[in-house]
Scaffold this active site. Structure first.
Site, short mmCIF file in Angstrom:
data_model
loop_
_atom_site.label_atom_id
_atom_site.label_comp_id
_atom_site.label_asym_id
_atom_site.label_seq_id
_atom_site.Cartn_x
_atom_site.Cartn_y
_atom_site.Cartn_z
N CYS A 278 0.83 -1.20 0.00
CA CYS A 278 0.00 0.00 0.00
C CYS A 278 0.86 1.25 0.00
O CYS A 278 2.08 1.18 -0.03
CB CYS A 278 -0.87 0.01 1.25
SG CYS A 278 0.14 -0.01 2.74
N CYS B 219 3.52 1.45 2.67
CA CYS B 219 4.70 0.64 2.37
C CYS B 219 5.61 1.39 1.40
O CYS B 219 6.83 1.45 1.59
CB CYS B 219 4.31 -0.69 1.73
SG CYS B 219 3.15 -1.66 2.69
N ASP C 208 6.00 -35.78 -6.14
CA ASP C 208 7.26 -35.95 -5.45
C ASP C 208 6.92 -35.93 -3.96
O ASP C 208 5.89 -35.41 -3.56
CB ASP C 208 8.18 -34.78 -5.83
CG ASP C 208 9.35 -34.64 -4.90
OD1 ASP C 208 10.03 -35.66 -4.68
OD2 ASP C 208 9.58 -33.55 -4.39
N ASP D 218 9.15 -30.43 -6.62
CA ASP D 218 9.85 -29.19 -6.30
C ASP D 218 11.36 -29.27 -6.42
O ASP D 218 12.02 -28.26 -6.56
CB ASP D 218 9.51 -28.74 -4.88
CG ASP D 218 10.24 -29.56 -3.84
OD1 ASP D 218 10.27 -30.80 -4.01
OD2 ASP D 218 10.79 -28.99 -2.90
N ASP E 185 13.61 -33.38 -9.49
CA ASP E 185 12.33 -33.56 -10.17
C ASP E 185 12.30 -32.84 -11.51
O ASP E 185 11.39 -33.05 -12.30
CB ASP E 185 11.19 -32.98 -9.32
CG ASP E 185 11.05 -33.69 -8.01
OD1 ASP E 185 11.12 -34.92 -8.02
OD2 ASP E 185 10.89 -33.02 -6.98
#
Lengths: 761, 51
Positions: A50, A53, A450, A635, A639
């Site tokens: 926002c 920030c 996985d 991940d 893999d």
């Protein structure tokens, strides 16, 4: 940090504890020079929300020495920092103090998205032309005659030229490309229809006729470009979000020279024989051998083993593993291009199978559609010549057939549905890389998961906490807070607030555990053999010698058992997949025992343990050979080849960088329900696409006879085309209502996602 | 007919002005951070203008 705590998007707060500040050398390496001693560094800050920030960050970074300017881009959640001088200003640390986690961003030579800019410019030009020509056409339809009509037609013809040249160029190029390679795509009939319509209208205008289709050809381009731009914007947003995730691969390493000098070198420049210093919390950049130091390594991302591995000098280490507890000196045994990581990339490139052969629905439809339309127009032309012998009339009617059948609705039918579906997924934290991924996901019939990091979090969880003396557990938790070992982190979660013991001299012994003294007694938390030096090992053999214990002066006072924590909703996700008639299989590089336990708790019947990366790849290829369409969810680095071999693939945001890039979908939230949700949305999108194609076909079966019989006028063409497009778009929007509403946690994000829907149009 | 002689060029000119305005805005990067632009209106800026 006022209005919106960064915690609101916890999903993006992925592996906070293993997050180490990038070193200043690394920042310098990732920055780009703007000339004149000015450098720019791009940081991805996922938690900016926002105005507050933006202000906090820009003000704080602007105050740092040598920082020239800092600019937040809220749409892409990035900060561009411009700085001068040799010293890198400590902006990552400054952001960290404000509570914003920042990731370095690979320097991009080409910052702006050229395709998007071209598309938007084309939409603008086509929109301008379509609006003005339509205005003139309405006057013609409402009765302008003679010289006035001719004038309007001439003006329309003039306005249409830049639109065709600029906006139409996108279609002409694509159509030419397809034809040159002997393929057919939707752009071929579009290009043919538009250019023939323009040519004939020009001929009519010169001969004072009234069959001018300038409005039809330009508004066709306009509609199609809108669909295409939205599609591009959606994919770009997903790609930006994925690119903004923290980079997990090492960018470089501190190299120890023979003369004692230390240099920070990028991964590509590390050669075999060089010695590198790897601090705790860093990833190992290239394959190597440990020279000095002991530590624990987290291999979960590299090999799928869930338990941290204890290493000592002399042992070999693979690129990509995370050093957890102690500093290591490593001698490189292979350059980056020969390391484990590069090998995975090679396997992955070789495996490019199912998806390369996949032909998109739109292309398959147009391969049927275009010849049919062109043939119909040609037959009409011949028929009218035979019937009347009037060349001009036959030509006019044949081209009217082409324009009426020009696949405006068909060209929108697929992309519009995919845009709506991708947006739906985006709101649920699932990024789709391209539209064909959704088409492929809709037809999968088996899902392969996985284990470590996908079904489980790859983080241990303390299982026997209730049976441990609470006082001892509190002591252990206080001790554990001093270590970044995953076991310690699991124990540290049980700390009792306020009840802290005052330890003197807490030291971590990498590879063994933590030691602390308190009022004369020595506490140790770590491996059984080291911590319980007075205890007779052998009892409680259940957890083996490697079991973790807490000891006081060498006597065991508590022992801890761990298991890999399951990902949130893993069980529910597997059940939902089974309900959707997609059986689940598990492939893992971990031990059979660990796999069996997870498989049992999740109700998975088929699993294969102890697989090498090539083993996973083979399994996927075997499944594909017997006719299955495989969904791979994984991940790890190991893999990656399987991810790219599968028909379609999904990776969590915590996946290794290569895996994230190889996967078609990336989900940012922790819950595994993302997988069935993506499947659900894709299947519904698939059925909507089929409906839309049916609608477009139905429209043609009504409109084409009218055109063949010579009753089509420019007015009828304009109305029919717009109506069919609107119908198709309306049908696509039904997807919004279809899909289950997002869980409550997404509400915080929705505001931002919705803003993104308001594209640059 | 006479009116058309100046009305049509007038229309096209105004439309073209709008189009070139949009293309200029696009080129100068005003569409690059739509969310940020929406929020920045809430930021109190110091009086000295940005370079």
């Amino acid at each position: 940090m006022s209005c919106c705590a960064p915690g609101a998007e916890t999903a993006l707060d992925l592996n906070g504890a293993t997050w180490v500040l990038p070193s200043s050398q690394e920042i310098r390496l990732a920055s780009r020079s703007l000339g004149d001693d000015l450098r720019q560094t791009d940081l991805s800050v996922p938690t900016v929300h926002c105005a507050a920030c933006i202000q906090t960050i820009e003000a704080a970074l602007g105050k740092l020495d040598h920082v020239e300017s800092a600019r937040v881009n809220l749409s892409t959640k990035r900060v561009a920092v411009r700085w001068r001088g040799d010293e890198v200003p400590p902006f990552v640390a400054a952001l960290g103090r404000l509570g914003y986690e920042a990731h370095l961003f690979a320097p991009e030579i080409d910052d702006k998205d050229k395709t998007l800019a071209e598309l938007i410019r084309a939409v603008a030009v086509a929109g301008f032309a379509a609006g003005n020509i339509m205005l003139l056409s309405v006057s013609v339809w409402s009765g302008a005659e003679g010289a006035t009509r001719d004038l309007f037609h001439w003006v329309s013809a003039l306005i249409a030229i830049p639109a065709l040249a600029f906006a139409g160029g996108i279609f002409f190029r694509s159509a030419w490309n397809a034809l040159r390679h002997g393929r057919m795509n939707m752009d071929v009939p579009i290009a043919v229809g538009v250019s023939l319509a323009y040519a004939m209208s020009l001929y009519e205008t010169i001969n004072h006729g009234d069959h001018a289709y300038f409005d039809a050809s330009v508004s066709l381009l306009f509609f199609l470009l809108i669909g295409r731009t939205l599609d591009h914007v959606m994919r770009e947003r997903a790609r930006t979000a994925v690119k903004g995730l923290s980079q997990l691969a090492a960018r470089g390493a501190m190299v120890l020279r023979g003369d004692g000098a230390r240099d920070y070198l990028p991964v590509g420049e590390i050669e075999p024989g060089m010695r590198m210093l790897i601090a705790a919390g860093e990833r190992i950049p290239v394959d190597g051998k440990i020279i000095q130091g002991t530590s624990d390594l987290d291999c979960s991302l590299a090999s799928g083993e869930s338990t941290p591995k204890n290493v000592a000098p002399g042992e070999a280490v693979q690129a990509g593993v995370l050093n957890l507890t102690g500093p290591l000196t490593i001698e490189a045994t292979a350059a980056a291009k020969d390391s484990f990581l590069a090998e995975m990339v090679r396997l992955m490139e070789a495996a490019e199978g199912g998806r390369a052969q996949y032909r998109r629905i739109a292309d398959r439809v147009s391969a049927l559609y275009a010849p049919m339309v062109h043939l119909t127009a040609f037959v009409t032309f011949l028929g009218w010549i035979v019937a009347t012998g009037d060349w001009h009339r036959a030509m006019t009617i044949a081209i009217a057939v082409l324009i009426i059948t020009c696949p405006c609705a068909l060209g929108l039918a697929v992309p519009i549905v995919q845009v709506v579906a991708a947006r739906r997924l985006f709101e649920n934290g699932i990024m789709v890389k391209d539209g064909s991924a959704m088409e492929r996901l809709a037809i999968v019939d088996i899902a392969v998961f996985d284990k470590t990091g996908t079904l489980t979090l790859g983080q241990p969880r303390l299982v026997n906490a209730p049976s441990i003396d609470p006082a001892m557990l509190a002591v252990a938790a206080d001790l554990a807070a001093h270590s970044r070992h995953p076991f310690s982190k699991a124990i540290a979660g049980f700390a009792i607030p306020g009840g802290q013991l005052k330890f003197d001299a807490v030291t971590e012994h990498p590879g063994f555990g933590i030691e602390a003294t308190d009022a004369g007694s020595t506490w140790r938390l770590g491996r059984r053999g080291w911590a319980g030096w007075k205890a007779r090992t052998g009892g409680e053999a259940k957890h083996g010698y490697g079991g973790t214990v807490l000891t006081k002066n060498g006597m065991i006072v508590a022992s801890f058992a761990f298991e890999d924590a399951l990902r949130v909703d893993a069980r529910a996700a597997i059940d939902q997949l089974s309900d959707a008639r997609v059986p689940v299989e598990m492939l893992s590089g971990d031990t059979a025992a660990a796999c069996a336990e997870v498989a049992k708790s999740l109700g998975i019947d088929n699993f294969v343990p102890c697989l090498l990366p090539s083993g996973k790849l083979e399994r996927i290829e075997t499944l594909a050979k017997v006719g299955h369409r495989v969904l791979m969810v994984g991940d790890g680095l190991n893999d990656t080849p399987a991810l790219s071999a599968a028909h379609v693939s999904i990776a969590p945001a915590t996946a290794a960088d290569v895996g994230r890039n190889a996967a078609d979908f990336v989900f940012l939230r922790e819950s595994l329900l993302a997988v069935p949700l993506a499947l659900d949305v894709s299947r519904k999108a698939g059925s909507l696409i089929r409906q839309n194609i049916a609608v477009a076909t139905l429209y043609n079966t009504i409109a084409v006879p009218i055109a063949i019989l010579g009753h089509a006028t420019p007015l009828i063409a304009a109305i029919a085309m717009s109506a069919s497009s609107l119908l198709v778009i309306g049908n696509a929007l039904r997807l919004e209502g279809f899909v289950r509403h997002a869980p409550a946690e997404t509400v915080a994000n929705d505001r931002h996602s919705n803003n993104g829907g308001r594209v640059q149009l | 007919m006479r009116t058309l002689a100046y009305l049509i060029p007038g229309t096209l000119l105004l439309g073209g002005l709008g189009l070139s305005g949009f293309l200029w805005a696009l080129k100068s990067g005003q569409y690059e951070d739509l969310d940020g632009a929406a929020e920045r209106i809430l930021v109190d800026q110091e009086d000295k203008p940005e370079r």
